[in-house]
Design an enzyme around this catalytic site. Structure first.
Site, PDB file in Angstrom:
ATOM      1  N   ASP A 192       0.767  -1.324   0.075  1.00 16.25           N
ATOM      2  CA  ASP A 192      -0.009   0.123  -0.030  1.00 16.25           C
ATOM      3  C   ASP A 192       0.961   1.155  -0.125  1.00 16.25           C
ATOM      4  OD1 ASP A 192      -2.661   1.422   0.493  1.00 16.25           O
ATOM      5  OD2 ASP A 192      -1.904   1.890   2.351  1.00 16.25           O
ATOM      6  N   GLU A 218      -2.031  -1.555  -6.022  1.00 22.93           N
ATOM      7  CA  GLU A 218      -3.134  -0.934  -6.513  1.00 22.93           C
ATOM      8  C   GLU A 218      -2.722  -0.003  -7.739  1.00 22.93           C
ATOM      9  OE1 GLU A 218      -6.497   0.250  -3.097  1.00 22.93           O
ATOM     10  OE2 GLU A 218      -4.727   1.261  -3.234  1.00 22.93           O
ATOM     11  N   CYS A 224     -12.533  -3.797   6.387  1.00 17.99           N
ATOM     12  CA  CYS A 224     -11.824  -4.573   7.337  1.00 17.99           C
ATOM     13  C   CYS A 224     -11.127  -5.872   6.611  1.00 17.99           C
ATOM     14  CB  CYS A 224     -12.716  -4.840   8.404  1.00 17.99           C
ATOM     15  SG  CYS A 224     -12.232  -5.977   9.794  1.00 17.99           S
ATOM     16  N   CYS A 246     -12.745  -9.103   8.815  1.00 23.29           N
ATOM     17  CA  CYS A 246     -14.185  -9.642   8.707  1.00 23.29           C
ATOM     18  C   CYS A 246     -14.734  -9.325   7.275  1.00 23.29           C
ATOM     19  CB  CYS A 246     -15.157  -9.253   9.620  1.00 23.29           C
ATOM     20  SG  CYS A 246     -15.416  -7.399   9.665  1.00 23.29           S
ATOM     21  N   CYS A 304     -12.285  -1.673  13.112  1.00 21.81           N
ATOM     22  CA  CYS A 304     -13.870  -2.150  12.523  1.00 21.81           C
ATOM     23  C   CYS A 304     -14.984  -1.780  13.307  1.00 21.81           C
ATOM     24  CB  CYS A 304     -13.417  -3.529  11.965  1.00 21.81           C
ATOM     25  SG  CYS A 304     -15.033  -4.424  11.354  1.00 21.81           S
ATOM     26  N   CYS A 364     -16.257  -5.863  13.714  1.00 26.36           N
ATOM     27  CA  CYS A 364     -15.963  -6.930  14.671  1.00 26.36           C
ATOM     28  C   CYS A 364     -14.722  -6.430  15.489  1.00 26.36           C
ATOM     29  CB  CYS A 364     -14.906  -8.163  13.629  1.00 26.36           C
ATOM     30  SG  CYS A 364     -13.478  -7.493  12.952  1.00 26.36           S
ATOM     31  N   ASP A 383      -2.682   1.927   7.262  1.00 28.42           N
ATOM     32  CA  ASP A 383      -1.951   1.444   6.108  1.00 28.42           C
ATOM     33  C   ASP A 383      -1.672  -0.116   6.099  1.00 28.42           C
ATOM     34  OD1 ASP A 383      -1.835   3.980   5.089  1.00 28.42           O
ATOM     35  OD2 ASP A 383       0.035   4.497   6.033  1.00 28.42           O
TER      36      ASP A 383
HETATM   37 ZN   LIG Z   1     -13.814  -6.519  10.938  1.00 29.97          ZN
END
Ligand SMILES: [Zn+2]
Length: 437
Positions: free
Chosen positions: A232, A331, A379, A382, A398, A401, A408
């Site tokens: 990233d 990316e 996330c 999850c 998150c 979760c 990053d």
């Molecule tokens: Zn999560």
């Protein structure tokens, strides 16, 4: 590994006395060389057919094919090449490349042409100019790249007051980081230039070279083609990389870049101010002249960027090798352009990504680009996608979760998942694990 890059050329040729030769005249010369190339190729095919007919007659009589060397006292392409010694303007090594390649093409297509499966080879106008690898000489002067290309033979050069058999072109590589990297590597002999071709682009009224180059890929048996390192180019850190599920990560703290950037910005402003008040001299000679010191700084920035990005990309690749990652995933940068949040300017990112790509490939690591989409909001544990997951630029929490980490790092975890862009696209379509705002 053999590769090709297309680079446009601008003629900057001068004669023996340093007088610029107009690009129209260079165009005329190059078109003439194209015409001669076509003639040579078509004649070569004729010679090949003659030899082919002789050879099959010989076979009927002796039940064996003749040896080229015994009959022609050369190989077939040597024999053909000898026919074109004195009746054209092509640089002799390029002329041999032309005939050699044509003979090769004939031999490859021969069986099919005789069977009638393939039509007989015939070359049309606007043939590319073959360039022997030793015909191409690259130079770097004053921030620009030049190619001195052997194109004409000695007698042509002499007749037309050329200083040598070479014609000088400037490479047009504005905004083409990838081409620039390749040229730099050819200059430093990391890459070897091989036989290339020059083409005329009718629409653009410009010439370009398909520069062929090669480099050795170090075979690394330890690389695991299923192990993806997600990289990233980030917000809090310039770069963060990790393998999915690994707590261990590779990060670069952009301190030295940020410090340098601030120094440069400050100097740029102060020098521009100076320029405004400097009375005689720079003032009065127009904006270009007044801004000159600032432009010099941008050269400095470019050099700094280059050094830093070499360093960063090298340590990233070392990390990938240490962890036996067979794939590096990043990316695509197109979507980032408008994002003002990003820590560094895009030209730096693009240059960095290009350098990572080339270093990865040289080390036998596959380089993959994915579509940039929600990797910073999703996330990685999850899959819950919510803008609110990232309360600040640096912090990820998150809301579903409770997974908490550096933002990053979370993005790099997402990027290290195979086909994550398609997965996210599906998740957005399903909508179950996405907060819509
Ligand atoms: Zn999560």
């Amino acid at each position: 590994m053999n590769k090709v890059v297309r680079i446009y050329l601008i003629s900057e040729h001068k004669d023996k006395n340093g007088e610029i030769i107009s690009y129209q005249d260079i165009n005329k010369l190059l078109w003439e060389l194209q015409r001669q190339t076509r003639t040579i190729k078509n004649k070569t095919i004729q010679y090949c057919w003659e030899y082919q007919n002789f050879s099959s007659d010989y076979y009927k009589e002796h039940h064996a094919y003749p040896s080229e060397k015994e009959i022609l006292s050369y190989t077939l392409d040597g024999y053909v090449n000898d026919k074109f010694k004195n009746n054209n303007d092509l640089y002799s090594a390029n002329c041999s490349s032309t005939t050699r390649n044509t003979v090769k093409e004939f031999k490859n297509a021969k069986a099919d042409m005789i069977k009638g499966v393939k039509s007989v080879i015939s070359y049309k106008a606007a043939q590319p100019l073959s360039l022997h690898n030793k015909s191409i000489h690259i130079e770097y002067i004053g921030g620009q790249y030049f190619a001195n290309i052997n194109l004409v033979n000695r007698s042509y050069a002499k007749e037309h007051d050329f200083a040598s058999t070479m014609i000088r072109f400037r490479f047009l590589i504005r905004d083409n980081k990838s081409a620039e990297t390749i040229i730099q590597r050819c200059l430093s002999n990391e890459y070897k230039i091989s036989e290339s071709e020059m083409f005329y682009d009718r629409k653009k009224n410009k010439w370009y070279i398909n520069l062929c180059y090669s480099f050795s890929v170090s075979k690394n048996e330890n690389l695991d083609s299923n192990k993806i390192l997600g990289v990233d180019l980030g917000i809090a850190y310039p770069m963060c990389a990790s393998v999915y599920g690994d707590y261990d990560r590779f990060t670069i703290h952009g301190g030295e870049i940020e410090k340098f950037r601030r120094t440069v910005e400050a100097r740029k402003i102060s020098m521009l101010k100076q320029g405004k008040n400097c009375g005689e001299g720079r003032k009065g000679h127009g904006i270009k002249c007044r801004n000159k010191p600032a432009y010099n700084i941008s050269d400095k920035i470019a050099r700094f960027r280059d050094t830093i990005n070499h360093k960063y990309s090298k340590s990233l690749i070392d990390y990938a090798l240490k962890n036996n990652c067979g794939v590096i995933q990043m990316e695509e940068l197109t979507g980032i352009t408008a994002d003002a949040d990003r820590f560094l300017k895009n030209w730096t990112y693009y240059d960095l990504q290009t350098k990572i790509k080339y270093k990865a490939e040289e080390n036998g690591i596959k380089f993959k680009l994915i579509k940039p989409q929600y990797t910073s909001q999703r996330c990685s544990k999850c899959g819950y996608i919510d803008k609110e997951n990232r309360k600040t630029q640096a912090h990820f929490l998150c809301l579903k979760c409770g997974f908490e980490c550096n933002a990053d790092y979370n993005a790099s975890q997402n990027i290290s998942i195979e086909n994550i862009d398609m997965i996210i696209e599906q998740e957005l379509k399903d909508g179950a694990n996405v907060k819509h705002t």
